[in-house]
Design an enzyme around this catalytic site. Structure first.
Site, PDB file in Angstrom:
ATOM      1  N   ARG A   1       0.821  -1.342  -0.088  1.00  0.00           N
ATOM      2  CA  ARG A   1      -0.100  -0.154   0.040  1.00  0.00           C
ATOM      3  C   ARG A   1       0.682   1.334  -0.085  1.00  0.00           C
ATOM      4  NH1 ARG A   1      -3.286  -3.635   2.824  1.00  0.00           N
ATOM      5  NH2 ARG A   1      -2.228  -3.316   4.521  1.00  0.00           N
TER       6      ARG A   1
ATOM      7  N   GLU B   1       3.276  -9.686  15.402  1.00  0.00           N
ATOM      8  CA  GLU B   1       2.270 -10.244  16.630  1.00  0.00           C
ATOM      9  C   GLU B   1       2.464 -11.785  16.506  1.00  0.00           C
ATOM     10  OE1 GLU B   1      -1.665  -8.944  16.440  1.00  0.00           O
ATOM     11  OE2 GLU B   1      -2.147  -9.812  18.499  1.00  0.00           O
TER      12      GLU B   1
HETATM   13  P1  AMP Z   1       2.559  -1.680  12.350  1.00  0.00           P
HETATM   14  O1  AMP Z   1       3.693  -2.413  12.039  1.00  0.00           O
HETATM   15  O2  AMP Z   1       1.849  -2.429  13.361  1.00  0.00           O
HETATM   16  O3  AMP Z   1       2.344   0.001  12.456  1.00  0.00           O
HETATM   17  O4  AMP Z   1       1.222  -2.009  11.125  1.00  0.00           O
HETATM   18  C1  AMP Z   1       1.388  -0.922  10.020  1.00  0.00           C
HETATM   19  C2  AMP Z   1       1.095  -2.002   8.756  1.00  0.00           C
HETATM   20  O5  AMP Z   1       0.179  -2.956   8.838  1.00  0.00           O
HETATM   21  C3  AMP Z   1       0.854  -0.948   7.561  1.00  0.00           C
HETATM   22  O6  AMP Z   1       1.378  -1.375   6.566  1.00  0.00           O
HETATM   23  C4  AMP Z   1      -0.633  -1.213   7.416  1.00  0.00           C
HETATM   24  O7  AMP Z   1      -1.021  -1.318   6.188  1.00  0.00           O
HETATM   25  C5  AMP Z   1      -1.094  -2.623   8.035  1.00  0.00           C
HETATM   26  N1  AMP Z   1      -2.188  -2.257   9.169  1.00  0.00           N
HETATM   27  C6  AMP Z   1      -2.038  -2.451  10.530  1.00  0.00           C
HETATM   28  N2  AMP Z   1      -3.228  -2.260  11.175  1.00  0.00           N
HETATM   29  C7  AMP Z   1      -4.087  -1.816  10.165  1.00  0.00           C
HETATM   30  C8  AMP Z   1      -5.474  -1.449  10.442  1.00  0.00           C
HETATM   31  N3  AMP Z   1      -6.257  -1.443  11.339  1.00  0.00           N
HETATM   32  N4  AMP Z   1      -6.134  -0.951   9.289  1.00  0.00           N
HETATM   33  C9  AMP Z   1      -5.368  -1.122   8.025  1.00  0.00           C
HETATM   34  N5  AMP Z   1      -4.100  -1.472   7.678  1.00  0.00           N
HETATM   35  C10 AMP Z   1      -3.494  -1.727   9.125  1.00  0.00           C
END
Ligand code: AMP
Length: 176
Positions: A61, A98
């Site tokens: 994305r 996770e």
């Molecule tokens: P993080 O590494 O936890 O910051 O997760 C970010 C990545 O996971 C990004 O590439 C997002 O596209 C995806 N992501 C995590 N949580 C969500 C959410 N609630 N909605 C959409 N995409 C998410």
């Protein structure tokens, strides 16, 4: 207000990909001509004076607006990809998710120590994947590294910004 306009057009998908997750579906912003223009133009205004030479987009994305922004900034675009997708020699960074470990890669010749880099992704949740991208980019020893997300999630006690060193410049267009 532009960011309210973006928020209005962002789709929330409950319980995707697993029960309990409120998935912020940026495809509704990417498909909407005015939203796409707002995002690219706002980011251009934020970064046009920073001397950015490379925009790094995180698969997948982060590729959409990242590439459009690179074009507008007159910078190059670099893909940070999942393991095994890039064909030539890569540098890698692994990080804990996770459930288990994940890795991202960038081509070894994609960034040099003369570059000023902006790393872009669609959404900041825990910050884990961007921190890995940030650490990966630091392996190339660029002059400076900026970070941007379209969306910053601060609900449910999330504070993804806190995982980055304090001096890192992080911008987001929408806070939820
Ligand atoms: P993080 O590494 O936890 O910051 O997760 C970010 C990545 O996971 C990004 O590439 C997002 O596209 C995806 N992501 C995590 N949580 C969500 C959410 N609630 N909605 C959409 N995409 C998410």
């Amino acid at each position: 207000m532009n960011n309210e306009y973006l928020l209005k057009h962002l789709r929330n998908v409950p319980n995707f990909p697993i029960p309990g997750i409120q998935f912020k579906d940026v495809s509704t912003l990417y498909k909407h001509p005015k939203c796409l223009r707002i995002m690219v133009n706002e980011l251009y205004d934020l970064y046009k004076d920073k001397g950015i030479t490379k925009v790094v987009g995180i698969e997948s994305r982060g590729f959409v607006v990242g590439a459009a922004l690179a074009y507008k900034l007159g910078a190059g675009f670099v893909m940070a990809r999942k393991p095994g997708k890039l064909p030539a020699e890569t540098r890698k960074e692994s990080y804990m998710k996770e459930y288990g470990k994940d890795t991202i890669e960038i081509h070894t010749d994609a960034i040099t120590d003369k570059d000023i880099v902006l790393i872009h992704d669609d959404l900041l949740a825990t910050g884990g994947s961007m921190l890995a991208a940030y650490n990966l980019v630091q392996q190339f020893n660029p002059k400076q590294t900026y970070i941007n997300f379209i969306i910053e999630l601060t609900i449910e006690g999330l504070h993804g910004r806190a995982v980055f060193p304090e001096n890192v410049d992080i911008t987001t267009l929408i806070k939820i």
